[in-house]
Design an enzyme around this catalytic site. Structure first.
Site, PDB file in Angstrom:
ATOM      1  N   ARG A 180       0.864  -1.184   0.039  1.00 15.22           N
ATOM      2  CA  ARG A 180       0.140   0.013   0.015  1.00 15.22           C
ATOM      3  C   ARG A 180       1.038   1.192  -0.026  1.00 15.22           C
ATOM      4  O   ARG A 180       0.726   2.188   0.682  1.00 15.22           O
ATOM      5  CB  ARG A 180      -0.998  -0.001   1.367  1.00 15.22           C
ATOM      6  CG  ARG A 180      -1.868  -1.207   1.042  1.00 15.22           C
ATOM      7  CD  ARG A 180      -3.006  -1.209   0.070  1.00 15.22           C
ATOM      8  NE  ARG A 180      -3.908  -2.251   0.128  1.00 15.22           N
ATOM      9  CZ  ARG A 180      -3.614  -3.505  -0.528  1.00 15.22           C
ATOM     10  NH1 ARG A 180      -2.344  -3.760  -1.212  1.00 15.22           N
ATOM     11  NH2 ARG A 180      -4.411  -4.523  -0.365  1.00 15.22           N
ATOM     12  N   SER A 229     -11.500  -0.470   2.522  1.00 19.29           N
ATOM     13  CA  SER A 229     -10.786  -0.795   3.802  1.00 19.29           C
ATOM     14  C   SER A 229     -10.179   0.456   4.365  1.00 19.29           C
ATOM     15  O   SER A 229      -9.684   1.208   3.912  1.00 19.29           O
ATOM     16  CB  SER A 229      -9.563  -1.711   3.278  1.00 19.29           C
ATOM     17  OG  SER A 229     -10.071  -3.004   2.992  1.00 19.29           O
ATOM     18  N   GLU A 299      -5.895   3.361   6.087  1.00 19.37           N
ATOM     19  CA  GLU A 299      -5.493   3.196   4.599  1.00 19.37           C
ATOM     20  C   GLU A 299      -6.184   4.260   3.767  1.00 19.37           C
ATOM     21  O   GLU A 299      -5.894   4.799   2.700  1.00 19.37           O
ATOM     22  CB  GLU A 299      -6.143   1.556   4.329  1.00 19.37           C
ATOM     23  CG  GLU A 299      -5.972   1.509   2.708  1.00 19.37           C
ATOM     24  CD  GLU A 299      -5.991  -0.011   2.380  1.00 19.37           C
ATOM     25  OE1 GLU A 299      -6.452  -0.165   1.332  1.00 19.37           O
ATOM     26  OE2 GLU A 299      -5.681  -0.835   3.353  1.00 19.37           O
TER      27      GLU A 299
END
Length: 323
Positions: A180, A229, A299
């Site tokens: 990520r 998410s 996130e």
């Protein structure tokens, strides 16, 4: 409360620009969480040349922020100062087969559309994009992934423009991709990329895509106003597991809730403010830290000025005590 109109304070800013310029554009209309304040100025360039020309004209002290489909974004109630650049589907939404098992795609292309184009071309390795509710610009920036595959496994090179309007081509290695994360400078605006797949028959690709879609339908609150998410998975475990263990499944703050279906998904139940959503997230982080000692990392990107309710402190300002 809006911002001063940049088109008035910088009178020649729109001269010769072919794209769309909108002062104090409400961002609640373009983010999946459907909340947040306005962008001081939103610019939707007609094409790369238009984007470059605008950036060259824009005073360097004015902040610039690219925003894609808004699926992974929490805009605070005070809005975003400066210019929000949102690439249009018309100028940045094409996909083209270029040979060598490769596709060229604009940064405004939705992830799932790239998966569809790859299937039509008989290229495997893209089915995971079926389950990611965002656009390629964001996927390239954050190395989006799902079902065991990440963007870094498919991306060959990308095109980007810097704050001065200069064009750059970056290779996969230039991005130093990690979970990520990419190391690309924050001021770069991605406009297109080349992706490479592996030859496969279309029927097997579509079967894989169907499995991904069915899993998402069953496990995620896709019909809610959500940003996907909320937190990154901590090393060695899943975010939802530590959230659930800390008693945060279904937790509510105002109109914001951690989903009962998937407790790493934060949802706007109808009238949540940006403050509600961020306070809920930091409440979850504080409870998980206290319960397991794990510091969850956001996130979802949280951007902009806080509104009249004031700031939300990380871990509710109790990180050291909980640690």
């Amino acid at each position: 409360m809006g911002f001063p109109d940049l088109l008035e304070t910088v009178p020649d800013l729109g001269e010769g620009i072919r794209g769309r310029l909108t002062a104090n554009q409400p961002l609640s209309a373009v983010t999946w969480l459907r909340t947040g304040g306005p962008a001081q100025l939103m610019f939707q360039p007609a094409d790369e040349a238009d984007l470059s020309a605008f950036l060259k004209k824009l005073p360097k002290d004015i902040p610039v922020l690219p925003v894609g489909l808004g699926s992974n974004l929490l805009v605070r109630d005070g809005g975003l100062e400066g210019v929000v650049i949102r690439l249009s589907a018309r100028g940045f939404g094409s996909i083209e087969e270029i040979g060598g098992n490769r596709l060229s795609a604009g940064a405004a292309v939705p992830d799932k559309r790239l998966a569809e184009a790859a299937a039509e071309a008989g290229l495997g390795g893209f089915a995971f994009y079926t389950g990611i509710p965002g656009g390629l610009g964001g996927a390239l920036r954050m190395n989006a992934g799902a079902h065991g595959t990440e963007t870094r496994e498919r991306m060959v090179e990308l095109t980007a423009f810097d704050r001065d309007g200069n064009r750059h081509v970056l290779t996969n290695a230039d991005l130093s991709y990690a979970y990520r994360h990419s190391s690309a400078p924050k001021d770069l605006i991605f406009t297109a990329a080349v992706f490479e797949g592996v030859p496969r028959d279309e029927a097997s690709i579509r079967a894989e895509m169907a499995d991904v879609a069915a899993h998402r339908e069953k496990a995620q609150p896709i019909r809610e106003k959500t940003g996907g998410s909320t937190f990154k998975n901590p090393p060695g475990t899943s975010a939802w597991k530590v959230i659930d263990a800390a008693g945060c499944r279904g937790l509510m703050v105002g109109g914001a809730q951690m989903s009962e279906m998937h407790c790493n998904f934060m949802i706007n139940t109808g009238d949540a403010s940006g403050h509600d959503l961020e306070l809920l997230g930091e409440t979850v982080r504080a409870r998980v830290l206290k319960h397991s000692g794990i510091r969850l990392e956001w996130e979802i990107k949280r951007l902009g000025r806080f509104g009249p309710e004031g700031p939300v402190e990380p871990f509710l300002g109790e990180e050291e005590e909980a640690a």
